[in-house]
Each structure stands twice: as C-alpha cells, then as structure tokens.
Design a protein around this motif. Structure first.
Motif, short mmCIF file in Angstrom:
data_model
loop_
_atom_site.label_atom_id
_atom_site.label_comp_id
_atom_site.label_asym_id
_atom_site.label_seq_id
_atom_site.Cartn_x
_atom_site.Cartn_y
_atom_site.Cartn_z
N LEU A 67 0.81 -1.21 0.00
CA LEU A 67 0.00 0.00 0.00
C LEU A 67 0.85 1.26 0.00
O LEU A 67 0.52 2.25 0.64
CB LEU A 67 -0.96 0.03 1.19
CG LEU A 67 -2.15 -0.90 1.12
CD1 LEU A 67 -3.03 -0.71 2.34
CD2 LEU A 67 -2.95 -0.67 -0.14
N MET A 68 1.98 1.20 -0.67
CA MET A 68 2.80 2.43 -0.78
C MET A 68 3.15 2.68 -2.24
O MET A 68 3.23 1.76 -3.06
CB MET A 68 4.07 2.31 0.03
CG MET A 68 5.08 1.34 -0.54
SD MET A 68 6.71 1.50 0.21
CE MET A 68 7.44 2.79 -0.76
N ALA A 130 15.58 0.94 2.85
CA ALA A 130 14.82 2.19 2.89
C ALA A 130 13.37 1.98 3.31
O ALA A 130 12.78 2.87 3.91
CB ALA A 130 14.86 2.86 1.52
N PRO A 133 12.49 -0.74 7.40
CA PRO A 133 12.44 -0.13 8.73
C PRO A 133 11.20 0.72 8.95
O PRO A 133 10.87 1.05 10.08
CB PRO A 133 13.71 0.75 8.76
CG PRO A 133 14.57 0.24 7.68
CD PRO A 133 13.68 -0.33 6.65
N LEU A 134 10.51 1.08 7.87
CA LEU A 134 9.38 2.00 8.00
C LEU A 134 8.04 1.30 7.83
O LEU A 134 7.02 1.94 7.61
CB LEU A 134 9.48 3.09 6.94
CG LEU A 134 10.76 3.92 6.96
CD1 LEU A 134 10.79 4.86 5.79
CD2 LEU A 134 10.85 4.69 8.25
N PRO A 138 3.96 5.92 9.99
CA PRO A 138 2.85 6.58 9.30
C PRO A 138 3.09 6.61 7.79
O PRO A 138 4.23 6.52 7.34
CB PRO A 138 2.86 8.00 9.86
CG PRO A 138 3.69 7.95 11.07
CD PRO A 138 4.57 6.78 11.00
N ARG A 139 2.02 6.76 7.03
CA ARG A 139 2.10 6.58 5.58
C ARG A 139 3.06 7.52 4.88
O ARG A 139 3.62 7.17 3.85
CB ARG A 139 0.72 6.77 4.98
CG ARG A 139 -0.23 5.69 5.34
CD ARG A 139 -1.55 5.99 4.68
NE ARG A 139 -1.48 5.66 3.28
CZ ARG A 139 -2.22 4.71 2.74
NH1 ARG A 139 -3.03 4.03 3.49
NH2 ARG A 139 -2.14 4.46 1.46
N LEU A 140 3.22 8.73 5.41
CA LEU A 140 4.08 9.69 4.71
C LEU A 140 5.54 9.25 4.74
O LEU A 140 6.29 9.54 3.82
CB LEU A 140 3.97 11.07 5.37
CG LEU A 140 2.88 11.98 4.87
CD1 LEU A 140 3.07 13.38 5.41
CD2 LEU A 140 2.87 12.03 3.36
N ALA A 141 5.94 8.56 5.81
CA ALA A 141 7.36 8.24 5.99
C ALA A 141 7.96 7.43 4.84
O ALA A 141 8.97 7.84 4.27
CB ALA A 141 7.57 7.56 7.33
N LEU A 143 6.95 7.16 1.82
CA LEU A 143 6.91 7.95 0.58
C LEU A 143 8.09 8.92 0.54
O LEU A 143 8.77 9.06 -0.49
CB LEU A 143 5.58 8.70 0.50
CG LEU A 143 5.32 9.40 -0.83
CD1 LEU A 143 5.29 8.40 -1.96
CD2 LEU A 143 4.03 10.18 -0.79
N ILE A 144 8.35 9.59 1.66
CA ILE A 144 9.46 10.53 1.71
C ILE A 144 10.78 9.79 1.54
O ILE A 144 11.68 10.23 0.83
CB ILE A 144 9.42 11.33 3.03
CG1 ILE A 144 8.21 12.25 3.02
CG2 ILE A 144 10.69 12.13 3.21
CD1 ILE A 144 7.90 12.88 4.34
N SER A 145 10.87 8.63 2.17
CA SER A 145 12.07 7.80 2.03
C SER A 145 12.27 7.42 0.57
O SER A 145 13.40 7.46 0.04
CB SER A 145 11.91 6.56 2.90
OG SER A 145 13.06 5.79 2.87
N ILE A 147 11.26 9.09 -2.06
CA ILE A 147 11.73 10.27 -2.80
C ILE A 147 13.22 10.43 -2.59
O ILE A 147 13.97 10.75 -3.52
CB ILE A 147 10.96 11.53 -2.33
CG1 ILE A 147 9.49 11.42 -2.71
CG2 ILE A 147 11.55 12.78 -2.95
CD1 ILE A 147 8.63 12.49 -2.11
N GLY A 148 13.68 10.18 -1.35
CA GLY A 148 15.11 10.26 -1.07
C GLY A 148 15.90 9.26 -1.91
O GLY A 148 16.92 9.61 -2.50
N VAL A 149 15.40 8.02 -2.00
CA VAL A 149 16.09 7.00 -2.80
C VAL A 149 16.17 7.44 -4.25
O VAL A 149 17.21 7.32 -4.92
CB VAL A 149 15.35 5.64 -2.70
CG1 VAL A 149 15.92 4.65 -3.67
CG2 VAL A 149 15.44 5.10 -1.29
#
Lengths: 339, 405
Positions: A67-68, A130, A133-134, A138-141, A143-145, A147-149
């Motif tokens: 679900l991401m 990436a 661990p998450l 929460p769902r945003l985490a 997604l932000i990770s 984007i970082g990758v």
C-alpha cells in the motif's frame, strides 16, 4: 530538465539513423495519409504502451502488497537501461556474440537477463534498507524515504556515469515494413511481442504457482497470510525483485527504441506509468497492463491530433480526472477507506 | 570523556534557561541582521545574495510547512505556487506600468512602488491556485494527493514553457524585450543616504532586509495560526481524519485553508524573488525545487517553525558556504576549491541519502515540534507495556477487592 519523449520519435533519433517513423514525415504516401496517421499512431502507441505497462506492473505490485507508492521505481527504469547498455557493450567485445544471427539473439537474451537480475537485486536492497524499517511508520514516511532514494539514484547516475545522454547501440539491422500506410519497424514488433511475453509469464506466475499464491494472499491480508505460514518478508522481497526487473527491461527497450539514455530518463515515464497503474486500478496486475497500453495509445493519438507541446499535460490530466471520478480505476474494486 | 559530557550538559542546560534562550536569540538576531553588512563591507557581494536566497527558501519552507507539517498533506508540486506568484506579480506589474503611463503620471516614484503595491495581492493568485488544485483532489488519500500535486506542478511548468495565454513568454522568460521590471522603492534612498566612501548599500542588501521582514511577518502569522482554532483543527485532522470529523472539524474547508494559506506564502515568495532577481523563466520552477523544499521541511522537522527555518538554511546555504570558505585564504591548504565544488555537486545525492536515513532514525526531524515527534515516534513499547501492566494490576486489585464482598 529534458525527458525522453515517448510518443514523438522524431525528436530523439538524432545521432542514429531513424529507427521509427511517423508516417507524415516519411516519403509521404499521401494516398492513404488519413488511415496512415491513425495506423501509425496505433503502432507507436502500442510500443509506448508496452513500456508503460511493464513499468506500471512494478507500481501496482508494490502497491498491492505494501500500500505504498514506490516513488523510486522510475529510477529502476533508468538503472536497467544503464546496466543493459554496459552489458551490451561488454559482451559485444567478445567476437562470438556478433558472429552470427543466433549468437546475436543469445547476446540480447543475456543482456536482458543480466540487466533484469541486477535491477531486481537493487530493488531488493532498496526495500531492505529504505522501506522495511518504516513498515509500521505513518504513511508519509515511506513515501518521503522513496523520494530520497529516487534523488540519490538519479544523482548517483549523474555524478558517476554521465550528465549527458549516452547513445544506446543497436547491433542488428532494423527493417521497416509497410502495412496499410503505416511503417512498422522490426524494433516495434520486438518490443510489443517481448512485452506481451513477459506479461504472460508474470500473469502465469502469480496465478498458477505457489509463490504467486503467497503473493496474492499477502496482498489480501498481510497479517493473516503470515499466520497461515507465508514468509511475509520473503514475499515482499520477491515483489521488490519482480517489479524492478520488469522496469529494468522497459528501460532497455526505451534505450533501444529512442537510441539514447540519460540519468533522468525515468522521471516522466515513471509518473505516466503510475497513471497507467491508476487507470487500470492500482493493485490489479491485468489492470496495469491494460492501463499501460491504453495510456500509450491515448497519448500518441493526442500527440498527433491535439498538440505535442501539451502531451505530458494530457497524461497528468487523465490521472487527475480518473482519481477524482473513478479512483478505483477500470478493473479495480472500489475499496472503502479503512479506518 | 566524562568531563566533556558534563560540560556539554552544562551548555545545553544553559540554553534551556531563560537567560540562555534570550542570549541565544540575541546572538542569532545580531548574526542575521549584520552578517550581510559585513560581507558587503568586505566586498563579498556573492554571500549577500546567498543570504537573500536563503531568506526566500525560508519563506517557501515555512509555507510548505503549513501544508505538510500542520495539515499532514504531502504536496510535491509546491513550487507551482511559487511560479504562479512570480508570473502573476510580474504581469500585474506590467499592467500597473501601463496604467500609470495611461494616466499620464509615470514618474520615478509611482513606478518604483510597484513591488510594494502588489505585495498584498501577490498572495492572492497563489492562494487561488492552491484552492483550484486543492478543491477537487482533497478527497484523495495522502499518497495519491502527493502524486496529483506533482502532476499539477509539472502542468504549471509545461503551461509556462508553452507560453500559456501569451503572458509567460515561454522558455525565454520574463521580462520580454520592451518590458522592464521597475526597481523597488527605497533602494535609491538607502543607496544615497546610507552608503559611505567605501561601503555601498547595494540592491541585494536592501532586498535582503525586505526578505527578512517578510520572514519575520511569516513567522508571526504562522505562529498565531498554529495556536488558533484552525491550527488545532489541522493537527486533529492530521492525527485522525475520522475522529476529527466526528468532533465537528469540517475536513474539506480545513484542508482547503491549509492549501490556500500554504500556497499564499509560496506566491509571496515568488513575487519577491521575481522583483529581486528581475528575471524569471520556467527553468527555475522544476520538480527538483519542489523536492528540495520538501526536503527542507522534512530534515528540519515537520510542523516546527524553527525546524523549517533550519532546514532551509542548511540545504540552501551549506554547499555555498563550503564553496565560499574554500575560496577564502583562511582555508587554503585545508580545503581546495575543487573539493568544495565537489560538495556542491554531491549535495542532491547527500540530501537523498539523508532523507532515507532521517525517516528511519529520526522521522521527526532535527528540531521537531513536540506534538509531531510523538506522532511519528509512537510511544515506546516498554512505556505502553508499563501502562498496561499498571492498568491490569489496578483492575485485578479491584477484582480482589470486590471478591471480599
């Protein structure tokens, strides 16, 4: 930023001899021009759609299970193309591979195999460091990770390989057939056929094998599948192998089709493939395939009949409209939001 | 080791006290206000521009912080509002000029006031764009919203590049030939009155103070918002939409307010940037800029004003400062200019890696807001276990008590 252009081949054929044609710029068989343009755009659209569909499968597989939105998936497309290029260049040094037709076929098979496996392994590594661990964050985490990758991989390619576009060689002779006023190149046939074969393999794998059943179970209910003895981590790792491997193959096709590759080549196709996955119903494999071909066709028709300048806008517009009016997509079920 | 640790403890304790805090902010304020003057005095105009640029990014980060930090809506197309503000401000400015010419009193003065006259309106196009995109898509869940806003950002950039409605001049940017951006009012005054023989109060320095004033105003407004009814509604909605709706928070308007107010600050920043630099082109508003601003908010700490500021300062200034230091004689031998420019090239790579690491180890950011930290770092398991244990004991004690009867 310049992005590889999927529906208008004229732009990118610069260094190499043309490998695909839009009928209205070739020798101009004005006799059947009306049908010619439509037929031509249909063939171009199917080729394009095949690439979108391969990439969309990766988004849909990951979304179905975790679900991401795997934002870094677009970079798999780029990575696959680079590995493919280097493998092709490396293997072409060996004389045996270029000596005969079957050997050349073997060379391409090996290139695809190596690039897909390498991209798949990269996908698994990304998941391990990436996203795993998450998993309960929460769902945003995640997604932000992601984007970082994506930022990391794109700039790694820019800094360590090249900031310019690199020509992608084609070692076989590309023939063009003329069918009902449309030019179909053997490259396009190759791409469409291989794409469909890869999809059939995936579909059979997911619906017929034990591991495929484990994947479906995990996407239905992760915890319940775990209680039934499915090794969740293994299934997720497998998903992150298959999706990127297909994306990597799409990257090589893009390199072969357009004749060059670049570090940011994944961005626009990535978003469009996500759109394709959403059109088909995200989480649904056959939906992603359908959505990919549909988007490819729509886009090349729009590029021919509306405007080439705004053709990216058309894809984004479709995404927004589908999400507002039919967020479940064409084949997806409408799921009520879990609280 | 122990001595160092206790020494560090003393330092952090000191900053925790009231005089410590006041002293820290005093030093910070002195630094912010007078460092550019020093750079201007030693003739380093480049650093003055960097300071002003940092200010612009602080404005952007503060604006995005409303959307991402307070309301918890990931917006990946934030730079579109910046672009809308910049283009709207420029075009309105040209209109004002034509109006002034038409009315026949285009002198030095009224023309120079264009920036200030338009400042109250700069926020409006941005906010309208925010509502326009926000309205239809706010029903979408968080990650879908992120992709749609990304698409929206690209649509705006493509529309600008294709010279939409004939007002953006396409890829060649504004101002087009024949148009000119009037200088800001007050600039000539400070140049003539505050300059000395070997110190020129430059245009960039003046703009720096304008930007700092805007940043202070933004901090004030957002601080007030955070403590308002709307701010609490944002937090409630972010934590649990259904629960917030059931206690009377109107989810749709609350989200729209977040989008509109966040976008308004983007518009103001865009207007300011356009008039300061005097040139805008679609190249400045690409997706990478949006990602950078998201990165600032995430690294600094979502939902925290000091965090957003720190994030913007770190990400904008650090590569430039390292480059500038390497060029100065004090650092020759320690850091060559080549090594320093390498840092500049590697920054996106480093930021990407940092985002991954931050999400895994410290999702609340460097300077987190207390509330956000708790939300992103759920209560430690052992605390939960302890509470359950206490609860269990209390219940069983009750049970044994009731057994007696």
């Amino acid at each position: 930023m310049s992005h590889p252009d999927f529906s208008d081949c004229r732009v990118l054929i610069d260094p190499a001899p043309p490998r695909c044609h839009a009928s209205h710029i070739t020798d101009g068989a004005l006799v059947s021009v009306e049908f010619g343009i439509i037929g031509q755009q249909l063939v171009n659209g199917l080729t394009l759609g095949g690439m979108y569909a391969l990439l969309a499968l990766g988004y849909t597989l990951v979304y179905g299970i975790l679900l991401m939105i795997n934002f870094a998936h677009a970079e798999m497309f780029m990575f696959g193309a680079y590995v493919g290029l280097f493998t092709l260049q490396g293997l072409a040094q060996i004389e045996f591979f270029t000596s005969s037709g079957p050997a050349l076929l073997l060379l391409y098979l090996l290139t695809f195999l190596i690039a897909m496996v390498a991209t798949g392994i990269l996908g698994v590594i990304i998941e391990r460091f990436a996203y795993r661990p998450l998993r309960h964050a929460p769902r945003l985490a995640p997604l932000i990770s992601a984007i970082g990758v994506s930022l990391f991989l794109q700039n790694a390619a820019l800094l360590w390989i090249s900031s310019r576009s690199i020509p992608f060689p084609v070692l076989f002779e590309v023939r063009t057939f003329r069918v009902a006023g449309a030019n179909i190149s053997s490259m396009q046939i190759l791409i469409i056929v291989t794409t469909i074969v890869l999809m059939l393999i995936l579909d059979t794998f997911v619906s017929r094998t034990r591991l495929g059943r484990a994947m479906r179970a995990t996407s239905q209910d992760r915890d319940a599948a775990g209680l039934m003895g499915v090794d969740i981590n293994r299934v997720i790792a497998l998903t992150f192998f298959i999706g990127p491997a297909l994306g990597g193959a799409a990257g090589i096709f893009s390199g072969m089709y357009y004749g060059n590759i670049k570090y940011n080549m994944g961005f626009i196709p990535g978003i469009k493939s996500f759109t394709a996955a959403v059109i088909g119903g995200i989480g649904n494999l056959r939906g992603a395939m359908l959505g990919g071909f549909l988007l490819g066709l729509l886009e090349s028709l729009a590029a021919a009949y509306i405007s080439t300048g705004y053709k990216d806008v058309i894809a984004f517009g479709i995404l927004i409209v589908v999400l507002i009016f039919k967020p479940g997509g064409l084949l997806g079920e409408s799921v009520t939001e879990k609280v | 080791m122990g001595a160092i640790r206790s020494g560090l403890q003393k330092v952090t304790d000191f900053f925790g006290t009231r005089p410590g805090k006041i002293g820290f902010f005093f030093v910070l304020a002195l630094f912010t206000l007078f460092m550019p003057v020093y750079f201007q005095a030693v003739g380093n105009a480049f650093m003055v521009r960097i300071f002003a640029l940092v200010g612009i990014y602080v404005l952007l980060a503060l604006g995005l912080n409303i959307v991402v930090g307070y309301a918890g809506l990931l917006n990946l197309g934030y730079i579109a509002f910046y672009a809308v503000g910049a283009y709207a401000g420029m075009n309105l400015g040209f209109l004002v000029q034509e109006l002034l010419i038409g009315l026949g009193f285009l002198g030095e003065k009224p023309e120079n006031w264009t920036y200030w006259m338009l400042l109250p309106f700069a926020a409006v196009p941005g906010a309208l764009a925010g509502i326009m995109i926000g309205g239809p898509v706010l029903r979408l869940r968080g990650d879908y919203l992120a992709i749609v806003t990304l698409g929206f950002g690209e649509i705006v950039r493509i529309a600008i590049t294709n010279n939409i409605a004939g007002i953006t001049n396409g890829a060649s940017g504004l101002p087009a030939i024949g148009q000119n951006v009037p200088p800001i009012a007050g600039q000539e005054w400070v140049r003539t009155n505050l300059s000395t023989a070997d110190f020129i109060f430059s245009k960039d320095l003046y703009w720096y103070y304008v930007i700092i004033a805007l940043v202070l105003f933004a901090i004030f407004v957002i601080q007030r918002l955070d403590n308002s009814r709307l701010g609490r509604a944002w937090v409630a909605m972010r934590e649990d939409e259904v629960a917030a709706a059931s206690v009377g928070v109107n989810i749709l308007t609350t989200k729209l307010w977040a989008f509109a107010l966040g976008a308004a600050w983007g518009g103001i920043a865009g207007h300011t940037y356009a008039y300061w630099v005097g040139f805008i082109s679609p190249e400045s508003f690409n997706f990478m800029e949006s990602v950078l601003v998201v990165c600032m908010v995430v690294l600094g700490g979502m939902g925290s004003i000091p965090g957003a500021i720190l994030g913007a300062v770190l990400i904008t200034a650090l590569p430039e400062v390292i480059r500038a230091l390497a060029a100065s004689p004090a650092f020759s031998g320690i850091l060559t200019p080549e090594q320093a420019s390498l840092v500049g090239d590697y920054r996106f790579l480093i930021f990407g890696g940092l985002m991954v690491i931050m999400m895994a180890l410290r999702p609340q950011g460097i300077l987190p807001s207390k509330r956000r930290a708790r939300e992103l770092h759920p209560i430690d398991d052992h605390v939960l276990m302890q509470e359950n244990q206490e609860l269990w004991e209390a219940e069983h004690k009750l049970d044994t008590d009731s057994d007696k009867f």
